[in-house]
Scaffold this active site. Structure first.
Site, mmCIF file in Angstrom:
data_model
loop_
_atom_site.group_PDB
_atom_site.id
_atom_site.type_symbol
_atom_site.label_atom_id
_atom_site.label_comp_id
_atom_site.label_asym_id
_atom_site.label_seq_id
_atom_site.Cartn_x
_atom_site.Cartn_y
_atom_site.Cartn_z
ATOM 1 N N LYS A 83 0.807 -1.221 0.000
ATOM 2 C CA LYS A 83 0.000 0.000 0.000
ATOM 3 C C LYS A 83 0.837 1.268 0.000
ATOM 4 O O LYS A 83 0.558 2.205 -0.758
ATOM 5 C CB LYS A 83 -0.956 -0.004 1.200
ATOM 6 C CG LYS A 83 -1.815 1.248 1.274
ATOM 7 C CD LYS A 83 -2.948 1.128 2.267
ATOM 8 C CE LYS A 83 -2.481 1.128 3.690
ATOM 9 N NZ LYS A 83 -3.603 1.286 4.644
ATOM 10 N N GLU B 74 -12.299 2.741 18.651
ATOM 11 C CA GLU B 74 -12.734 2.368 17.312
ATOM 12 C C GLU B 74 -14.218 2.688 17.172
ATOM 13 O O GLU B 74 -15.000 2.485 18.104
ATOM 14 C CB GLU B 74 -12.488 0.881 17.059
ATOM 15 C CG GLU B 74 -11.015 0.501 17.033
ATOM 16 C CD GLU B 74 -10.247 1.235 15.959
ATOM 17 O OE1 GLU B 74 -10.760 1.330 14.828
ATOM 18 O OE2 GLU B 74 -9.148 1.731 16.253
ATOM 19 N N HIS C 181 6.979 23.536 -30.782
ATOM 20 C CA HIS C 181 5.894 22.772 -31.388
ATOM 21 C C HIS C 181 6.268 21.308 -31.615
ATOM 22 O O HIS C 181 7.279 21.007 -32.239
ATOM 23 C CB HIS C 181 5.494 23.341 -32.766
ATOM 24 C CG HIS C 181 5.420 24.828 -32.827
ATOM 25 N ND1 HIS C 181 4.378 25.541 -32.317
ATOM 26 C CD2 HIS C 181 6.280 25.736 -33.341
ATOM 27 C CE1 HIS C 181 4.594 26.834 -32.511
ATOM 28 N NE2 HIS C 181 5.739 26.975 -33.128
ATOM 29 N N TYR D 136 17.307 6.397 -28.488
ATOM 30 C CA TYR D 136 17.289 4.988 -28.065
ATOM 31 C C TYR D 136 17.569 4.091 -29.260
ATOM 32 O O TYR D 136 16.895 4.190 -30.297
ATOM 33 C CB TYR D 136 15.916 4.665 -27.458
ATOM 34 C CG TYR D 136 15.789 3.284 -26.884
ATOM 35 C CD1 TYR D 136 16.676 2.810 -25.921
ATOM 36 C CD2 TYR D 136 14.756 2.441 -27.294
ATOM 37 C CE1 TYR D 136 16.537 1.540 -25.387
ATOM 38 C CE2 TYR D 136 14.601 1.171 -26.767
ATOM 39 C CZ TYR D 136 15.498 0.721 -25.811
ATOM 40 O OH TYR D 136 15.361 -0.543 -25.282
#
Length: 406
Positions: free
Chosen positions: A19, A148, A320, A344
């Site tokens: 998480k 709680e 651009h 690359y």
């Protein structure tokens, strides 16, 4: 000193990723907390995590990693931390923060530390009607207990909730966590129990309040999306307050470490990845993406430009439909529309260096590795594969042919 609790599994995220490694503003929750903690120059930052996560965190510099062998709750995690923290003395002030509360501000932590005088510990609360949070029980201006919500039969529609951050002196924290008892139903040790333990020991417990946005705890993908929204709103306000013009603020997205100088203008639909620094007076046009890139004072980048792993000099223009990758561009150069740096080769990336006062014509391809020296001109439509000497014109396109149509 900081103790960051990161051992939770985060099952509601429905993810193979721990998480605390889910990202907000292109940095993990854990990185947010560490980044902010470092601004306060603490003597020690410790992260308590399970063994699989510890293995993934070994790249972190100047962070003490502490393994919680068994997932026995937040109380056990803090107990493990204070037993193992380096150079811990009784007078040290310790900030305990959950790894899923990345939006807590340093100003709030500083306020909590200021409130600590004469108290055993200080907690952070916020008003909410969300019953997923624990509740702070206040009596006569002092915090008496954290319960709680499901255990609280008298919970109101809106209540003062626990934000999951505590500040305490090391001596008090060490003594209190040792007194936490195992919960009979979950077989875990809850850090929140130290509030009632402190009160029963005739110690004062204080609290500070903040708003629900700052205190957001992230337990699900929906929470993550909310936190991203709050983070971006805060960054937009920060930059506009700092003298940056955001033409359509809600369309501009920042990373945790984005830096932008005064009097810069950011046009709509711009995305800043990690590692972007922009000097004063720059202009970033619509639909531009920048990552790991420095943009000099007065430079113009975009619209429809991607710049990655590059340094763009003062007053340079890349206006651009261009891709600039692994490239250094000097001062006052002009990169024409549709220019692509081909960095690359299928196996690794190569650098391109473009000097100062250079002109690269539209629709040019620059094949890295490549050096284009100062004051050079590359004609439109050229494919450049060899270095360009200083003050030279290079044309690689074929001569135009005109034939009569039969």
């Amino acid at each position: 000193m900081f103790i960051i609790l990161a051992a939770g599994h985060g099952k509601r995220m429905n993810s193979g990723l721990p998480k605390v490694l889910h990202k907000i503003g292109n940095f993990s929750m854990l990185q947010h907390i560490i980044y902010n903690a470092r601004q306060l120059n603490p003597e020690n930052i410790s992260v308590v995590a399970n063994l699989p996560l510890i293995e993934r965190l070994k790249c972190l510099e100047d962070i003490q990693l502490i393994t919680q062998e068994s997932t026995l709750g937040t109380g056990d995690a803090v107990k493990t931390a204070v037993r193992n923290m380096k150079e811990l003395s009784d007078s040290n002030i310790i900030v305990v923060q959950y790894g899923d509360t990345p939006l807590i501000k340093n100003s709030t932590i500083t306020q909590m530390v200021s409130c600590l005088e004469g108290k055993a510990l200080v907690c952070l609360g916020f008003k909410t009607s969300n019953k997923e949070y624990g509740r702070l029980i206040i009596e006569n201006g002092s915090l008496r207990e954290i319960v709680e919500t499901q255990d609280d039969e008298n919970s109101d529609e809106e209540f003062l909730a626990n934000a999951g951050i505590m500040v305490a002196y090391a001596k008090n924290l060490r003594e209190l966590v040792e007194k936490i008892e195992c919960n009979g139903s979950t077989y875990e040790y809850y850090l929140t129990d130290i509030v009632s333990i402190a009160v029963k020991s005739n110690l004062n417990v204080g609290y500070v309040t903040t708003d629900e946005e700052e205190a957001t705890g992230i337990n699900s993908r929906n929470d993550l999306a909310k936190a991203e929204f709050y983070f971006q709103e805060n960054r937009r306000k920060f930059f506009t307050d700092s003298g940056v013009t955001l033409v359509a603020p809600e369309t501009v997205f920042f990373s945790l470490d984005t830096q932008i100088g005064m009097d810069s203008i950011i046009y709509p639909y711009v995305f800043f990845g990690p590692g972007v620094r922009i000097g004063p007076g720059a202009k970033i046009g619509p639909f531009t993406k920048c990552e790991d890139t420095t943009i000099g004072d007065g430079a113009i980048v975009g619209n429809f430009v991607e710049a990655k792993a590059s340094d763009i000099g003062t007053n340079t223009k890349i206006k651009h439909l261009s891709y600039i990758g692994n490239t250094e561009v000097g001062r006052e150069s002009n990169i024409g529309a549709g220019t692509v740096v081909c960095n690359y080769d299928g196996k690794k990336k190569h650098r391109t260096n473009i000097g100062s006062n250079c002109f690269v014509g539209a629709n040019s391809s620059l094949i890295a590795p490549l050096n284009v020296h100062d004051e050079s001109v590359i004609a439109a439509g050229s494919i450049i594969v060899k270095d360009v000497p200083k003050k030279r014109l290079v044309i690689t396109r074929r001569k135009q042919m005109v034939k009569k149509i039969k």
